[in-house]
Scaffold this motif. Structure first.
Motif, mmCIF file in Angstrom:
data_model
loop_
_atom_site.group_PDB
_atom_site.id
_atom_site.type_symbol
_atom_site.label_atom_id
_atom_site.label_comp_id
_atom_site.label_asym_id
_atom_site.label_seq_id
_atom_site.Cartn_x
_atom_site.Cartn_y
_atom_site.Cartn_z
ATOM 1 N N VAL A 294 7.059 4.961 -19.011
ATOM 2 C CA VAL A 294 5.853 5.377 -19.727
ATOM 3 C C VAL A 294 6.027 6.826 -20.170
ATOM 4 N N CYS A 295 5.881 7.069 -21.452
ATOM 5 C CA CYS A 295 5.964 8.440 -21.985
ATOM 6 C C CYS A 295 4.561 8.931 -22.317
ATOM 7 N N ASN A 296 4.248 10.147 -21.860
ATOM 8 C CA ASN A 296 3.002 10.767 -22.300
ATOM 9 C C ASN A 296 3.324 12.079 -23.007
ATOM 10 N N ALA A 297 2.347 12.940 -23.165
ATOM 11 C CA ALA A 297 2.540 14.149 -23.973
ATOM 12 C C ALA A 297 3.553 15.118 -23.368
ATOM 13 N N GLU A 298 3.692 15.144 -22.027
ATOM 14 C CA GLU A 298 4.509 16.170 -21.388
ATOM 15 C C GLU A 298 5.679 15.631 -20.585
ATOM 16 N N GLU A 299 5.612 14.377 -20.140
ATOM 17 C CA GLU A 299 6.627 13.871 -19.235
ATOM 18 C C GLU A 299 6.788 12.366 -19.377
ATOM 19 N N VAL A 300 7.844 11.861 -18.768
ATOM 20 C CA VAL A 300 8.059 10.425 -18.705
ATOM 21 C C VAL A 300 7.921 9.985 -17.250
ATOM 22 N N LEU A 301 7.289 8.842 -17.040
ATOM 23 C CA LEU A 301 7.164 8.250 -15.712
ATOM 24 C C LEU A 301 8.060 7.014 -15.662
ATOM 25 N N VAL A 302 8.964 6.986 -14.697
ATOM 26 C CA VAL A 302 9.853 5.843 -14.504
ATOM 27 C C VAL A 302 9.496 5.204 -13.163
ATOM 28 N N SER A 303 9.222 3.911 -13.189
ATOM 29 C CA SER A 303 8.844 3.220 -11.954
ATOM 30 C C SER A 303 9.786 2.049 -11.695
ATOM 31 N N VAL A 304 10.051 1.794 -10.417
ATOM 32 C CA VAL A 304 10.876 0.655 -10.000
ATOM 33 C C VAL A 304 10.035 -0.166 -9.032
ATOM 34 N N ARG A 305 9.703 -1.399 -9.440
ATOM 35 C CA ARG A 305 8.830 -2.247 -8.631
ATOM 36 C C ARG A 305 9.598 -3.463 -8.121
ATOM 37 N N ASP A 306 9.460 -3.756 -6.847
ATOM 38 C CA ASP A 306 10.113 -4.935 -6.279
ATOM 39 C C ASP A 306 9.081 -5.836 -5.606
ATOM 40 N N GLU A 307 9.536 -7.007 -5.151
ATOM 41 C CA GLU A 307 8.673 -7.982 -4.478
ATOM 42 C C GLU A 307 9.132 -8.166 -3.042
ATOM 43 N N GLY A 308 9.526 -7.067 -2.423
ATOM 44 C CA GLY A 308 10.140 -7.120 -1.111
ATOM 45 C C GLY A 308 9.193 -6.982 0.052
ATOM 46 N N ILE A 309 9.748 -6.523 1.173
ATOM 47 C CA ILE A 309 9.014 -6.494 2.438
ATOM 48 C C ILE A 309 8.006 -5.356 2.506
ATOM 49 N N GLY A 310 8.086 -4.414 1.577
ATOM 50 C CA GLY A 310 7.101 -3.342 1.539
ATOM 51 C C GLY A 310 7.320 -2.288 2.616
ATOM 52 N N ILE A 311 6.553 -1.216 2.497
ATOM 53 C CA ILE A 311 6.662 -0.082 3.421
ATOM 54 C C ILE A 311 5.262 0.281 3.889
ATOM 55 N N ASP A 312 5.078 0.341 5.176
ATOM 56 C CA ASP A 312 3.779 0.725 5.719
ATOM 57 C C ASP A 312 3.412 2.135 5.243
ATOM 58 N N PRO A 313 2.145 2.361 4.860
ATOM 59 C CA PRO A 313 1.737 3.690 4.362
ATOM 60 C C PRO A 313 2.055 4.836 5.311
ATOM 61 N N SER A 314 2.161 4.561 6.606
ATOM 62 C CA SER A 314 2.459 5.632 7.563
ATOM 63 C C SER A 314 3.842 6.229 7.358
ATOM 64 N N HIS A 315 4.706 5.528 6.600
ATOM 65 C CA HIS A 315 6.069 6.016 6.364
ATOM 66 C C HIS A 315 6.252 6.628 4.966
ATOM 67 N N HIS A 316 5.219 6.604 4.137
ATOM 68 C CA HIS A 316 5.386 6.967 2.730
ATOM 69 C C HIS A 316 5.903 8.387 2.516
ATOM 70 N N GLU A 317 5.488 9.319 3.328
ATOM 71 C CA GLU A 317 5.955 10.691 3.176
ATOM 72 C C GLU A 317 7.303 10.901 3.857
ATOM 73 N N GLN A 318 7.453 10.327 5.047
ATOM 74 C CA GLN A 318 8.668 10.589 5.844
ATOM 75 C C GLN A 318 9.934 10.023 5.224
ATOM 76 N N ILE A 319 9.835 8.928 4.445
ATOM 77 C CA ILE A 319 11.054 8.311 3.928
ATOM 78 C C ILE A 319 11.800 9.216 2.950
ATOM 79 N N PHE A 320 11.133 10.268 2.459
ATOM 80 C CA PHE A 320 11.807 11.214 1.573
ATOM 81 C C PHE A 320 12.395 12.406 2.337
ATOM 82 N N GLU A 321 12.266 12.389 3.658
ATOM 83 C CA GLU A 321 12.824 13.450 4.480
ATOM 84 C C GLU A 321 14.257 13.106 4.870
ATOM 85 N N PRO A 322 15.122 14.125 5.083
ATOM 86 C CA PRO A 322 16.512 13.839 5.458
ATOM 87 C C PRO A 322 16.603 13.164 6.810
ATOM 88 N N PHE A 323 17.508 12.194 6.909
ATOM 89 C CA PHE A 323 17.834 11.476 8.150
ATOM 90 C C PHE A 323 16.710 10.573 8.646
#
Length: 374
Positions: A294-323
């Motif tokens: 999706v392109c808007n006036a200032e940036e592009v948004l790229v999304s990747v959607r799957d139909e998999g097992i999902g991720i519990d919201p409690s992990h949403h921030e931590q999964i971007f942390e190292p290790f």
């Protein structure tokens, strides 16, 4: 004066005293915080700062009466910033602006600060001001000690990964050679074990390469090679790769126009490889993986959607942390939990953001933004 009037006057005086005491307590709380804090109104003008902000301004200039910029527009100050400290000023400007507009709930940025005696590191955090008139609170937190610890860790990772790379390359080649010769000689009973050896060696090689990549990114040895390119072409290249690697999945790109972005094409290719690889790994065969642009006036948004097992919201921030790895996912994708951390580092160095929306057993959608060309 009647008794009623006297009583009313006393009540007003008590209310005023309570208000002044409450205000004094709030100021004391603000001044007790070691972070350098500024309060901005809805236009970006600084309307208040704490003692931490004043002390840092004085220490920087050596002048006890140093400019604190109260009454000035902080966005203008950032736009006019020059010198060694100004590299991240455009990112800070964009982040504060987006929070002021209500486009994002908060914004964080780590940046270096060069004083006459040493290099410091700060974390800038921007949050909305809870006031009817709007505005934001900008806090600059000294993270120098933490960054020094990270640099020592990165040095160890760099040295260790380089020492491992050469013998690991030899091991990979040897495993491939023995596998080919065993198959040719008819030692079919050895082939499964040798294939397992080869697969585990490839996993170890991927881990070492990720560690080296993290070390390069964190030490700024890997500068972004920015060009203007069509993000959809890069997405199609990555999809072509995964269609061959994960033929039991259905990959597709949602209808989208050509969209020119300004960034490091190879690094963005790396981010997409990670996200689509994860989508294929954590979703069942014959399921779909869809990439949206999706392109808007200032940036592009790229999304990747799957139909998999999902991720519990409690992990949403931590999964971007190292290790960090979700325990139940480790068997599906062995590693050290560096892939999404690398993706975030790359996206943030482009001035973008990355996040996930997901729930258990409901698939996942990873989205990142990039600045448009022009």
């Amino acid at each position: 004066m009647t008794s009623d009037a006297a009583s009313e006057e006393t009540s007003l005086a008590q209310l005023e005293a309570r208000y002044l005491r409450s205000e004094a307590i709030m100021v004391a709380v603000l001044n007790s915080i070691s972070a350098h804090i500024a309060v901005l109104d809805q236009t970006g003008t600084i309307i208040a700062v704490n003692e931490g902000w004043k002390h840092f301004a004085s220490a920087q200039s050596g002048d006890s009466e140093a400019e604190t910029y109260v009454g000035e527009n902080y966005l203008t100050v950032l736009a006019q910033a020059r010198g060694d400290d100004a590299a991240e000023a455009p990112l800070a400007h964009a982040g504060i602006t987006r929070v002021l507009r209500g486009e994002i709930p908060s914004y964080s940025l780590e940046y270096p600060c060069f004083t006459p005696d040493e290099q410091l590191w700060f974390l800038m955090q921007v949050t909305p001001l809870q006031h009817p008139d709007g505005g934001v609170v900008v806090a600059h937190i000294d993270i120098t000690t933490r960054k020094h610890e990270e640099l020592r860790k990165d040095l160890f990772i760099s040295l260790a990964s380089h020492e491992l790379k050469t013998p690991l390359t030899s091991l990979r080649l040897l495993a491939q050679l023995v596998l080919r010769r065993s198959a040719k000689a008819g030692y079919t009973d050895l082939v499964p074990q040798l294939e397992t050896l080869g697969a585990q060696t490839e996993t170890l090689a991927r881990i070492v390469n990720e560690l080296m990549d993290v070390s390069r990114l964190n030490s700024d040895q890997s500068a972004l090679l920015r060009t203007i390119f069509d993000i959809k072409e890069t997405v199609n290249e990555v999809i072509n790769h995964w269609e061959a690697e994960a033929a039991d999945h259905h990959f597709r790109v949602a209808e989208a126009p050509a969209c020119q972005v300004h960034g490091d094409r190879d690094r963005i290719h790396q981010v997409l490889m990670q996200l689509l690889g994860n989508a294929a790994t954590f979703s069942p065969p014959e399921s779909s993986v869809e990439v949206g642009i999706v392109c808007n006036a200032e940036e592009v948004l790229v999304s990747v959607r799957d139909e998999g097992i999902g991720i519990d919201p409690s992990h949403h921030e931590q999964i971007f942390e190292p290790f960090y790895q979700v325990a139940e996912f480790r068997e599906k994708r062995p590693g050290m939990g560096m892939g999404l951390y690398l993706a975030r580092q790359i996206v943030q160095r482009h001035g973008g953001r990355i996040w996930v929306k997901s729930a258990r057993d409901a698939g996942a959608t990873f989205t990142f933004t990039l600045p448009l060309a022009g």
